[in-house]
Design a protein around this motif. Structure first.
Motif, PDB file in Angstrom:
ATOM      1  N   TYR A   1       5.593  -6.879   2.489  1.00 27.85           N
ATOM      2  CA  TYR A   1       4.520  -5.953   2.834  1.00 27.85           C
ATOM      3  C   TYR A   1       3.253  -6.362   2.099  1.00 27.85           C
ATOM      4  O   TYR A   1       3.280  -6.659   0.906  1.00 27.85           O
ATOM      5  CB  TYR A   1       4.890  -4.515   2.467  1.00 27.85           C
ATOM      6  CG  TYR A   1       6.035  -3.975   3.296  1.00 27.85           C
ATOM      7  CD1 TYR A   1       5.863  -3.693   4.648  1.00 27.85           C
ATOM      8  CD2 TYR A   1       7.281  -3.755   2.714  1.00 27.85           C
ATOM      9  CE1 TYR A   1       6.921  -3.198   5.411  1.00 27.85           C
ATOM     10  CE2 TYR A   1       8.339  -3.261   3.474  1.00 27.85           C
ATOM     11  CZ  TYR A   1       8.142  -2.983   4.817  1.00 27.85           C
ATOM     12  OH  TYR A   1       9.182  -2.500   5.563  1.00 27.85           O
TER      13      TYR A   1
ATOM     14  N   ILE B   1       0.746  -4.704   1.020  1.00 25.03           N
ATOM     15  CA  ILE B   1       0.388  -3.888  -0.155  1.00 25.03           C
ATOM     16  C   ILE B   1       1.131  -4.389  -1.394  1.00 25.03           C
ATOM     17  O   ILE B   1       0.560  -4.444  -2.480  1.00 25.03           O
ATOM     18  CB  ILE B   1       0.641  -2.371   0.093  1.00 25.03           C
ATOM     19  CG1 ILE B   1       0.078  -1.536  -1.064  1.00 25.03           C
ATOM     20  CG2 ILE B   1       2.115  -2.084   0.319  1.00 25.03           C
ATOM     21  CD1 ILE B   1      -1.419  -1.533  -1.206  1.00 25.03           C
ATOM     22  N   ASN B   2       2.393  -4.803  -1.243  1.00 30.31           N
ATOM     23  CA  ASN B   2       3.158  -5.331  -2.382  1.00 30.31           C
ATOM     24  C   ASN B   2       2.560  -6.648  -2.863  1.00 30.31           C
ATOM     25  O   ASN B   2       2.487  -6.895  -4.072  1.00 30.31           O
ATOM     26  CB  ASN B   2       4.623  -5.538  -2.008  1.00 30.31           C
ATOM     27  CG  ASN B   2       5.325  -4.239  -1.675  1.00 30.31           C
ATOM     28  OD1 ASN B   2       4.845  -3.158  -1.992  1.00 30.31           O
ATOM     29  ND2 ASN B   2       6.454  -4.337  -1.003  1.00 30.31           N
TER      30      ASN B   2
ATOM     31  N   ASP C   1      -3.366   1.096  11.289  1.00 31.37           N
ATOM     32  CA  ASP C   1      -2.768   2.387  10.945  1.00 31.37           C
ATOM     33  C   ASP C   1      -1.242   2.309  10.919  1.00 31.37           C
ATOM     34  O   ASP C   1      -0.583   3.184  10.357  1.00 31.37           O
ATOM     35  CB  ASP C   1      -3.231   3.467  11.925  1.00 31.37           C
ATOM     36  CG  ASP C   1      -2.866   3.153  13.372  1.00 31.37           C
ATOM     37  OD1 ASP C   1      -2.841   1.957  13.743  1.00 31.37           O
ATOM     38  OD2 ASP C   1      -2.609   4.107  14.127  1.00 31.37           O
ATOM     39  N   ARG C   2      -0.667   1.246  11.473  1.00 30.55           N
ATOM     40  CA  ARG C   2       0.794   1.066  11.458  1.00 30.55           C
ATOM     41  C   ARG C   2       1.264   0.245  10.254  1.00 30.55           C
ATOM     42  O   ARG C   2       2.466   0.098  10.043  1.00 30.55           O
ATOM     43  CB  ARG C   2       1.260   0.399  12.746  1.00 30.55           C
ATOM     44  CG  ARG C   2       1.120   1.311  13.940  1.00 30.55           C
ATOM     45  CD  ARG C   2       1.803   0.730  15.138  1.00 30.55           C
ATOM     46  NE  ARG C   2       0.793   0.316  16.102  1.00 30.55           N
ATOM     47  CZ  ARG C   2       1.002  -0.535  17.084  1.00 30.55           C
ATOM     48  NH1 ARG C   2       2.185  -1.084  17.240  1.00 30.55           N
ATOM     49  NH2 ARG C   2       0.043  -0.850  17.912  1.00 30.55           N
ATOM     50  N   TRP C   3       0.330  -0.321   9.505  1.00 28.57           N
ATOM     51  CA  TRP C   3       0.700  -1.115   8.336  1.00 28.57           C
ATOM     52  C   TRP C   3       1.168  -0.183   7.223  1.00 28.57           C
ATOM     53  O   TRP C   3       0.661   0.932   7.077  1.00 28.57           O
ATOM     54  CB  TRP C   3      -0.495  -1.925   7.838  1.00 28.57           C
ATOM     55  CG  TRP C   3      -0.818  -3.134   8.654  1.00 28.57           C
ATOM     56  CD1 TRP C   3      -0.804  -3.247  10.004  1.00 28.57           C
ATOM     57  CD2 TRP C   3      -1.240  -4.396   8.156  1.00 28.57           C
ATOM     58  NE1 TRP C   3      -1.187  -4.515  10.378  1.00 28.57           N
ATOM     59  CE2 TRP C   3      -1.465  -5.235   9.260  1.00 28.57           C
ATOM     60  CE3 TRP C   3      -1.457  -4.902   6.879  1.00 28.57           C
ATOM     61  CZ2 TRP C   3      -1.881  -6.556   9.129  1.00 28.57           C
ATOM     62  CZ3 TRP C   3      -1.870  -6.205   6.747  1.00 28.57           C
ATOM     63  CH2 TRP C   3      -2.072  -7.027   7.865  1.00 28.57           C
ATOM     64  N   ARG C   4       2.111  -0.673   6.422  1.00 30.21           N
ATOM     65  CA  ARG C   4       2.543   0.106   5.266  1.00 30.21           C
ATOM     66  C   ARG C   4       1.358   0.261   4.311  1.00 30.21           C
ATOM     67  O   ARG C   4       0.758  -0.726   3.890  1.00 30.21           O
ATOM     68  CB  ARG C   4       3.698  -0.582   4.541  1.00 30.21           C
ATOM     69  CG  ARG C   4       4.054   0.186   3.247  1.00 30.21           C
ATOM     70  CD  ARG C   4       5.333  -0.228   2.665  1.00 30.21           C
ATOM     71  NE  ARG C   4       6.419   0.240   3.521  1.00 30.21           N
ATOM     72  CZ  ARG C   4       7.687   0.235   3.149  1.00 30.21           C
ATOM     73  NH1 ARG C   4       8.026  -0.196   1.968  1.00 30.21           N
ATOM     74  NH2 ARG C   4       8.615   0.652   3.968  1.00 30.21           N
ATOM     75  N   ASP C   5       1.039   1.511   3.993  1.00 34.95           N
ATOM     76  CA  ASP C   5      -0.058   1.848   3.068  1.00 34.95           C
ATOM     77  C   ASP C   5      -1.382   1.210   3.485  1.00 34.95           C
ATOM     78  O   ASP C   5      -2.177   0.786   2.646  1.00 34.95           O
ATOM     79  CB  ASP C   5       0.293   1.449   1.632  1.00 34.95           C
ATOM     80  CG  ASP C   5       1.457   2.257   1.075  1.00 34.95           C
ATOM     81  OD1 ASP C   5       1.584   3.441   1.431  1.00 34.95           O
ATOM     82  OD2 ASP C   5       2.231   1.699   0.283  1.00 34.95           O
TER      83      ASP C   5
ATOM     84  N   ARG D   1      -4.415   2.699   1.903  1.00 33.83           N
ATOM     85  CA  ARG D   1      -4.532   2.304   0.494  1.00 33.83           C
ATOM     86  C   ARG D   1      -5.049   0.878   0.345  1.00 33.83           C
ATOM     87  O   ARG D   1      -5.817   0.570  -0.567  1.00 33.83           O
ATOM     88  CB  ARG D   1      -3.182   2.462  -0.211  1.00 33.83           C
ATOM     89  CG  ARG D   1      -3.395   2.840  -1.664  1.00 33.83           C
ATOM     90  CD  ARG D   1      -2.132   3.209  -2.367  1.00 33.83           C
ATOM     91  NE  ARG D   1      -1.967   2.210  -3.409  1.00 33.83           N
ATOM     92  CZ  ARG D   1      -0.865   1.566  -3.662  1.00 33.83           C
ATOM     93  NH1 ARG D   1       0.212   1.785  -2.974  1.00 33.83           N
ATOM     94  NH2 ARG D   1      -0.823   0.693  -4.626  1.00 33.83           N
TER      95      ARG D   1
END
Length: 193
Positions: free
Chosen positions: A86, A88-89, A116-120, A123
């Motif tokens: 991911y 964000i990680n 909008d479907r991406w994890r976070d 953020r």
């Protein structure tokens, strides 16, 4: 007080890296938005039926492609992170390893349309920010909060999928790839399924 260096994270499977990737990376590196672009190799998506080329080969081709380039480097951090990978990680890990840098994600207008479907995803925009480049078939709007659009970035209609297919059919793709990357592919008989 000087601001921290800004690194643009341009991720992909780079299967293989091609002239479109590199021209876009050069454009962004010289835009003044970042101090350096890191081409960040992602593991292959197990759901995609891409030609089985190892991470080591894809990493080698990336390193060959950028060896004489200024402002562009290779990052292999995602190869050591838990899967699935991911964004964000990746960004959080890079920020913890390099606290003196500021990171921004580089992505195409096609990904922005589904962000909008991406994890976070929210953020990522708030903590890191996006640099968005044009993609065929997608309209780019002016920059917004946390999002910088490159309306003047070069638009390349080259895909790694198409390159793999052409190689598999015995077609010459030397005009689409850096010379030394093409030689690597020939030497190691990649994509000849």
């Amino acid at each position: 007080m000087t601001s921290p260096p800004t690194i643009g994270i341009f991720g992909g499977s780079f299967n293989p890296v091609h002239n479109g990737h590199l021209a876009l990376a050069r454009h962004i590196a010289s835009s003044g938005l970042v101090d350096n672009v890191w081409l960040t190799l992602s593991p292959l998506n197990p759901l995609k039926n891409a030609s089985a080329v190892s991470e080591a080969d894809r990493l080698a081709m990336l390193e060959i492609a950028v060896k004489d380039m200024t402002g562009i480097s290779v990052c292999d951090i995602e190869l050591s992170l838990p899967q699935p990978s991911y964004t964000i990680n990746t960004l959080n890990t890079l920020q913890s390893i390099h606290p003196g840098y500021r990171f921004r994600l580089i992505t195409g207008a096609d990904n922005l349309a589904i962000f909008d479907r991406w994890r976070d995803g929210r953020r990522i925009i708030e903590d890191y920010g996006l640099i968005v480049y044009p993609r065929p078939g997608y309209t780019l709007q002016e920059s917004g909060s946390g999002i910088t659009t490159l309306l003047d970035a070069p638009l390349y209609d080259i895909s790694s999928t198409e390159i793999r297919q052409r190689i598999a059919h015995g077609n010459d793709v030397s005009a689409l790839l850096p010379h030394d990357v093409y030689q690597y592919i020939l030497k190691h008989h990649l994509y000849n399924t």
